[in-house]
Design a protein around this motif. Structure first.
Motif, PDB file in Angstrom:
ATOM      1  N   TRP A  67     112.260  41.443  66.482  1.00  0.00           N
ATOM      2  CA  TRP A  67     111.722  42.725  66.771  1.00  0.00           C
ATOM      3  C   TRP A  67     110.151  42.716  66.871  1.00  0.00           C
ATOM      4  O   TRP A  67     109.638  42.194  65.942  1.00  0.00           O
ATOM      5  CB  TRP A  67     112.254  43.707  65.702  1.00  0.00           C
ATOM      6  CG  TRP A  67     113.730  43.659  65.748  1.00  0.00           C
ATOM      7  CD1 TRP A  67     114.574  43.141  64.972  1.00  0.00           C
ATOM      8  CD2 TRP A  67     114.567  44.480  66.584  1.00  0.00           C
ATOM      9  NE1 TRP A  67     115.850  43.338  65.344  1.00  0.00           N
ATOM     10  CE2 TRP A  67     115.987  44.332  66.197  1.00  0.00           C
ATOM     11  CE3 TRP A  67     114.246  45.375  67.657  1.00  0.00           C
ATOM     12  CZ2 TRP A  67     117.038  44.870  66.924  1.00  0.00           C
ATOM     13  CZ3 TRP A  67     115.057  46.002  68.417  1.00  0.00           C
ATOM     14  CH2 TRP A  67     116.508  46.187  67.878  1.00  0.00           C
ATOM     15  N   ASP A  69     106.782  45.018  66.166  1.00  0.00           N
ATOM     16  CA  ASP A  69     106.368  46.038  64.799  1.00  0.00           C
ATOM     17  C   ASP A  69     107.100  47.315  65.343  1.00  0.00           C
ATOM     18  O   ASP A  69     107.166  47.839  66.492  1.00  0.00           O
ATOM     19  CB  ASP A  69     104.883  46.411  64.642  1.00  0.00           C
ATOM     20  CG  ASP A  69     104.356  45.050  64.027  1.00  0.00           C
ATOM     21  OD1 ASP A  69     105.084  44.199  63.096  1.00  0.00           O
ATOM     22  OD2 ASP A  69     103.250  44.752  64.346  1.00  0.00           O
ATOM     23  N   LYS A  70     106.965  48.368  64.274  1.00  0.00           N
ATOM     24  CA  LYS A  70     107.332  49.806  64.563  1.00  0.00           C
ATOM     25  C   LYS A  70     106.136  50.437  65.464  1.00  0.00           C
ATOM     26  O   LYS A  70     105.131  49.813  65.336  1.00  0.00           O
ATOM     27  CB  LYS A  70     107.412  50.541  63.243  1.00  0.00           C
ATOM     28  CG  LYS A  70     107.650  52.183  63.379  1.00  0.00           C
ATOM     29  CD  LYS A  70     107.615  52.641  61.955  1.00  0.00           C
ATOM     30  CE  LYS A  70     107.898  54.139  62.084  1.00  0.00           C
ATOM     31  NZ  LYS A  70     107.087  54.863  62.809  1.00  0.00           N
ATOM     32  N   THR A  72     103.327  52.843  66.583  1.00  0.00           N
ATOM     33  CA  THR A  72     102.211  53.565  65.846  1.00  0.00           C
ATOM     34  C   THR A  72     102.023  54.740  65.875  1.00  0.00           C
ATOM     35  O   THR A  72     100.984  55.352  65.500  1.00  0.00           O
ATOM     36  CB  THR A  72     101.071  52.652  66.002  1.00  0.00           C
ATOM     37  OG1 THR A  72     100.425  53.040  67.325  1.00  0.00           O
ATOM     38  CG2 THR A  72     100.711  51.351  65.912  1.00  0.00           C
TER      39      THR A  72
ATOM     40  N   GLY B   2     108.393  38.564  61.604  1.00  0.00           N
ATOM     41  CA  GLY B   2     107.218  38.659  62.337  1.00  0.00           C
ATOM     42  C   GLY B   2     106.229  37.730  61.952  1.00  0.00           C
ATOM     43  O   GLY B   2     106.541  36.718  61.219  1.00  0.00           O
ATOM     44  N   SER B   4     103.889  37.457  59.920  1.00  0.00           N
ATOM     45  CA  SER B   4     103.750  37.504  58.422  1.00  0.00           C
ATOM     46  C   SER B   4     104.495  36.611  57.879  1.00  0.00           C
ATOM     47  O   SER B   4     104.156  35.755  56.788  1.00  0.00           O
ATOM     48  CB  SER B   4     103.890  38.923  57.684  1.00  0.00           C
ATOM     49  OG  SER B   4     105.111  39.310  58.074  1.00  0.00           O
ATOM     50  N   ARG B 162      97.680  43.944  62.959  1.00  0.00           N
ATOM     51  CA  ARG B 162      98.261  44.754  64.091  1.00  0.00           C
ATOM     52  C   ARG B 162      98.059  46.070  63.566  1.00  0.00           C
ATOM     53  O   ARG B 162      98.664  46.606  62.340  1.00  0.00           O
ATOM     54  CB  ARG B 162      99.700  44.459  64.419  1.00  0.00           C
ATOM     55  CG  ARG B 162      99.865  43.150  65.013  1.00  0.00           C
ATOM     56  CD  ARG B 162     101.226  42.596  65.074  1.00  0.00           C
ATOM     57  NE  ARG B 162     101.768  42.213  63.867  1.00  0.00           N
ATOM     58  CZ  ARG B 162     102.663  41.421  63.544  1.00  0.00           C
ATOM     59  NH1 ARG B 162     103.281  40.636  64.497  1.00  0.00           N
ATOM     60  NH2 ARG B 162     103.060  41.564  62.320  1.00  0.00           N
ATOM     61  N   THR B 164      98.763  49.987  62.310  1.00  0.00           N
ATOM     62  CA  THR B 164      99.949  50.519  62.297  1.00  0.00           C
ATOM     63  C   THR B 164      99.852  52.134  62.676  1.00  0.00           C
ATOM     64  O   THR B 164     100.819  52.927  62.539  1.00  0.00           O
ATOM     65  CB  THR B 164     100.522  50.309  60.923  1.00  0.00           C
ATOM     66  OG1 THR B 164      99.624  50.855  59.811  1.00  0.00           O
ATOM     67  CG2 THR B 164     100.906  49.051  60.525  1.00  0.00           C
ATOM     68  N   GLN B 271     106.029  50.185  73.741  1.00  0.00           N
ATOM     69  CA  GLN B 271     107.075  49.809  72.775  1.00  0.00           C
ATOM     70  C   GLN B 271     108.212  49.450  73.431  1.00  0.00           C
ATOM     71  O   GLN B 271     109.222  48.663  72.853  1.00  0.00           O
ATOM     72  CB  GLN B 271     107.164  50.950  71.859  1.00  0.00           C
ATOM     73  CG  GLN B 271     107.887  50.804  70.735  1.00  0.00           C
ATOM     74  CD  GLN B 271     107.467  49.776  69.489  1.00  0.00           C
ATOM     75  OE1 GLN B 271     106.283  49.985  69.383  1.00  0.00           O
ATOM     76  NE2 GLN B 271     108.434  49.386  68.821  1.00  0.00           N
ATOM     77  N   ASN B 334     103.912  37.272  67.304  1.00  0.00           N
ATOM     78  CA  ASN B 334     104.624  38.266  67.725  1.00  0.00           C
ATOM     79  C   ASN B 334     103.697  39.664  68.088  1.00  0.00           C
ATOM     80  O   ASN B 334     103.711  40.744  67.688  1.00  0.00           O
ATOM     81  CB  ASN B 334     105.596  38.846  66.693  1.00  0.00           C
ATOM     82  CG  ASN B 334     106.534  39.749  66.910  1.00  0.00           C
ATOM     83  OD1 ASN B 334     106.799  40.249  68.101  1.00  0.00           O
ATOM     84  ND2 ASN B 334     107.360  40.132  66.274  1.00  0.00           N
ATOM     85  N   THR B 335     102.677  39.539  69.026  1.00  0.00           N
ATOM     86  CA  THR B 335     101.745  40.326  69.181  1.00  0.00           C
ATOM     87  C   THR B 335     101.918  41.126  70.709  1.00  0.00           C
ATOM     88  O   THR B 335     100.958  41.361  71.401  1.00  0.00           O
ATOM     89  CB  THR B 335     100.278  39.875  69.128  1.00  0.00           C
ATOM     90  OG1 THR B 335     100.282  38.557  69.829  1.00  0.00           O
ATOM     91  CG2 THR B 335     100.205  39.896  67.782  1.00  0.00           C
ATOM     92  N   SER B 338     102.227  44.754  70.292  1.00  0.00           N
ATOM     93  CA  SER B 338     100.896  45.288  69.546  1.00  0.00           C
ATOM     94  C   SER B 338      99.493  45.069  70.610  1.00  0.00           C
ATOM     95  O   SER B 338      98.714  45.885  70.613  1.00  0.00           O
ATOM     96  CB  SER B 338     100.660  44.685  68.310  1.00  0.00           C
ATOM     97  OG  SER B 338     100.543  43.306  68.363  1.00  0.00           O
TER      98      SER B 338
END
Lengths: 440, 420
Positions: A67, A69-70, A72, B2, B4, B162, B164, B271, B334-335, B338
């Motif tokens: 997945w 990220d959520k 923003t 991810g 991280s 990234r 948030t 997204q 995983n960008t 983002s």
């Protein structure tokens, strides 16, 4: 590396020839003709059964999703929110059952026939009423024949749905080339014009010398093109995707200015809806219109495909709102899901996945040379229903200019872009009313 | 899964002072590489395109050839070692961890310079200009040509954090870069960028902080507003255009009509690109394509990955491994989504009339999206200190033509050094 989606072809004639254990990949199946190949206009019965391994693979991929990220933002303005996709993926993987829709489809008379070199899949349900009007109904993107399942009984069997025998239709519901169980074109040229011509061949092959056509979204474009081609067999059309933008309005939209002076309120509203659509809601169509092949991710990632098909580039407004409402199980922005359920939506998405048609369906945008929604020039009898959640509410004034023989115009009380799916009874009633004058 | 969890970031514990500059090293967990290869090798492919060329997108045979190499022979550890051989740092600016490479020249009068990558690029685009710029005497330059070099990762890209929350657009990034340079002790500096990096330096130029001596861009924003209007309306070129203006107009017409869908999509629905986070091949084709077939800017990239010159656009300095290094960086961090958000955030039109008053230098590379005419450039950059039409190179100028690109930067900023 490739694991093409497969399904079994269950044709009694072929079974005798080829044996019962044939499980054939879609690509090879649809390009290979049965032993009756001499008669290329043969109409062959068709049933669907995907191997269990395909369904297992889908669930495995869903469970292994990486997945991002959520988003923003706190809303859907960047696309389908992460939480929505994750909840849908969870249900899709663990609880959703493809076999239910497979059974529903296989309970219907389905066929494949070759037209213009391509195998075309269709559902064909004849009414028991012998004076029924033959009707071909075409789906759009990101739809399929699954959009139309709920109108089959109301249209073919009207007496069970508040209609009379004189309202009956014989219904033909084809899958467009590159969609669902129709073959995927391997060469260019399958644009709306060619599809429209193929539909006339199909209807004549089924023995219908006179018929009507209906469509929304791309199906609406196909119906409009059929009407422009005006073959003698075509009595008239009904669309819930009228293409009506007058040339001067199209130029103003392109220039990006404010609404031209002198527009009536309904024209001004349509103008503003079209401005929003063009500036914010059209990127997915541009991508598919220019670079469909680059969408490899939609063939490789079920979640990627689902988000692509769900989003429709328009936030929680229509046309995706009803779909989103169905997926979330609550009404989004006042756009009810109507009759659409979460399983309906996943049936459709899963159909795209299993048939591996994300890219082949996108190619229709690439093939298209028409300026969509620009006023058509239709002279045969045409009927239009404007649904309140459609991309734009076509004003009657524009509609009359585009359709010179407008036999019916109605603004429906509810329903959106997926009108047949969302409001099957209302939609069926519209078709009865729309074509009434052509029967008499 | 991810970044991280897959990145073993060897950074000291964050200090109390949020302005701390923490050394940074990369080590991707082996299981992340194994997972990537497994996914590549299990790719579910669509059918072949229905045409004999690349007019429908990246061709199936091309992407399958890339996937075969990527899933079997490609070695991420090589670029990881190259990056870790450079001084890399992370520091928090405006609430966000920013990753950057920082190389000081041994020449004490070197000019501090911040160079910003674009999309679908990363700090990997700039690796080959580091030595020519910081150590010019080894590359045909003089000590007076030296730069102290700072190469940051844009927020949401590579090893920067990234965001948030919303708001990290070009203007905010530009302000962060000034903070970064000052934090590194540079009170006077220059800035350079192409693609979105060009957007960032244009924003810096418009903000004109006193520390900024000038900018250089290989992605100039020059389209006059009346021309932009005509382009939007889809009109033919206005009758009074000079020959080079007409050529630019025609290229922009094609660009906006046929090559901008990926940008429009990322600017409106970033997204929704879940597939790019979940499918390595989907990500690779998205990054490779750049919406222009085998024309520029993707041509040099395609030439590199296919190992042959496409449409007369040679890969030159670019290799297949370079391209896969960059794509793999997007995958492992995983960008995809983002980085796409930078388009959504951006409020600056990257092509239109920059209206910049600080000293500005422009190099026009022949393979760029459009060849900015000098006339338009002079109107958009009011103090144009340098303008040159380079003989070769495209959209990824620093990556494709590192020596030529470095020579351009030396020439571009020479007058600013004399002024100081």
């Amino acid at each position: 590396m490739s694991r093409p989606a497969g399904f079994e072809f269950s044709n009694p004639d072929r079974r005798q020839l080829l044996g019962t254990a044939m499980g054939i990949a879609a690509a090879s199946l649809l390009s290979v003709h049965p032993a009756l190949a001499a008669a290329t206009d043969a109409v062959r019965p068709f049933r669907i059964r995907f191997p269990e391994a395909e369904l297992m693979d889908l669930r495995t991929r869903l469970a292994a999703t990486i997945w991002p990220d959520k988003e923003t933002v706190a809303d859907d303005s960047q696309g389908v929110p992460l939480a929505v996709m994750q909840e849908l993926a969870r249900y899709w993987q663990k609880d959703y059952d493809w076999r239910k829709i497979e059974t529903r489809l296989n309970a219907l008379p389905q066929f494949i026939t070759e037209i213009d070199g391509l195998d075309i899949h269709f559902i064909h349900v004849s009414s028991k009423h012998e004076n029924a009007l033959p009707l071909i109904v075409t789906h759009g993107w990101p739809g399929s024949i699954i959009e139309q399942l709920k109108i089959i009984d109301p249209l073919t069997n009207p007496t069970a749905h508040g209609g009379s025998a004189s309202d009956a239709f014989h219904v033909v519901i084809p899958s467009m080339p590159g969609y669902g169980f129709s073959a995927k074109p391997t060469t260019t040229g399958w644009d709306p014009e060619r599809i429209a011509r193929a539909w006339v061949v199909l209807m004549k092959r089924l023995g219908y010398a006179q018929f009507v056509a209906q469509g929304g979204d791309w199906g609406g474009v196909v119906a409009n093109v059929m009407a422009q081609q005006a073959p003698p067999e075509l009595l008239g059309i009904h669309v819930n995707f009228p293409e009506t933008i007058p040339p001067e309005i199209g130029m103003a939209l392109q220039a990006g200015g404010p609404p031209p002076a002198g527009l009536a309120p309904d024209e001004k509203r349509a103008f503003e809806q079209l401005v929003a659509q063009r500036t914010k809601h059209l990127a997915y169509t541009l991508e598919m219109g220019t670079r469909p092949q680059t969408l490899y991710a939609m063939a490789d990632s079920p979640v990627g495909l689902a988000a692509w098909l769900l989003d429709h580039g328009d936030n929680y407004a229509q046309p995706a709102a009803a779909i989103t409402s169905a997926v979330l199980g609550r009404t989004v922005n006042g756009h009810s899901a109507g009759a659409v359920t979460r399983d309906d939506v996943l049936d459709n998405v899963t159909l795209y996945w299993l048939t591996n048609t994300a890219v082949s369906s996108a190619r229709l945008y690439w093939e298209n040379k028409r300026r969509l929604l620009s006023a058509v020039n239709v002279s045969i009898p045409a009927a239009v229903t404007v649904f309140p959640g459609e991309i734009y509410q076509a004003p009657r004034s524009w509609t009359e200019r585009a359709y010179h023989n407008l036999i019916y115009f109605n603004e429906a009380g509810q329903g959106g872009h997926f009108a047949a799916w969302e409001q099957p009874e209302l939609f069926s009633a519209e078709l009865r009313a729309a074509f009434k004058s052509l029967r008499s | 899964m991810g970044a991280s969890s897959v990145l073993n970031v060897a950074a000291p514990h964050p200090m109390a002072a949020s302005e701390a500059i923490r050394p940074f090293r990369i080590h991707v967990a082996e299981k992340a590489l194994v997972d990537m290869r497994r996914r590549i090798n299990e790719t579910r492919w669509p059918d072949r395109e229905a045409v004999a060329d690349e007019s429908q997108g990246v061709q199936l045979a091309a992407i399958q050839q890339i996937a075969r190499y990527w899933g079997t022979e490609y070695d991420w550890r090589k670029i990881e070692a190259r990056l870790n051989a450079l001084p890399q740092f992370i520091t928090e600016i405006d609430g966000l961890d920013i990753h950057f490479i920082h190389i000081r020249s041994k020449h004490s009068n070197a000019l501090p310079l911040i160079v910003t990558h674009g999309w679908p690029g990363s700090v990997i685009e700039q690796l080959k200009i580091i030595d020519p710029l910081t150590n010019p005497t080894a590359h045909g330059g003089t000590a007076a040509d030296a730069f102290h070099l700072v190469i940051p990762s844009i927020p949401g890209y590579g090893f920067s954090a990234r965001p948030t929350t919303g708001g990290w657009e070009t203007g905010r990034t530009a302000r962060a870069w000034v903070v970064l340079m000052k934090r590194l002790g540079y009170t006077r500096f220059a800035a350079q960028g192409g693609d979105l990096g060009g957007g960032v330096v244009t924003a810096m130029g418009k903000q004109a902080p006193p520390e900024l001596l000038g900018i250089h861009t290989n992605f100039p924003a020059t389209v006059p507003l009346d021309i932009a209007k005509a382009l939007q309306a889809g009109h033919p070129p206005p009758a009074d255009l000079a020959a080079d203006e007409k050529r630019a107009y025609e290229q922009l017409t094609i660009l906006f009509a046929k090559k901008r869908a990926y940008a429009a999509l990322m600017a409106t629905r970033p997204q929704t690109l879940y597939g790019l986070a979940d499918s390595p091949v989907g990500l690779a084709s998205w990054l490779l394509d750049h919406g222009d077939g085998y024309g520029q800017p993707a041509a040099a990239i395609m030439s590199a990955v296919l190992g042959r010159t496409i449409n007369g656009h040679p890969a030159d300095g670019l290799t297949r491994d370079d391209v896969l290094d960059d794509i793999t960086l997007y995958w492992l961090t995983n960008t995809a989504v983002s980085s796409a958000r930078f388009y959504w955030e951006n409020k600056l039109n990257l092509y239109n009339f920059a209206d910049v008053s600080v000293p500005a230098a422009v190099s026009v590379f022949p393979g760029e999206n459009y060849p900015a005419p000098r006339s338009w450039t002079e109107r958009a950059y009011h103090k144009l200190i340098y303008f040159n039409e380079v003989m070769k190179g495209g959209h990824y100028a620093a990556w494709e033509q590192p020596q030529l690109f470095s020579a351009e930067l030396r020439a571009a900023f020479r007058s600013l050094r004399q002024a100081t």
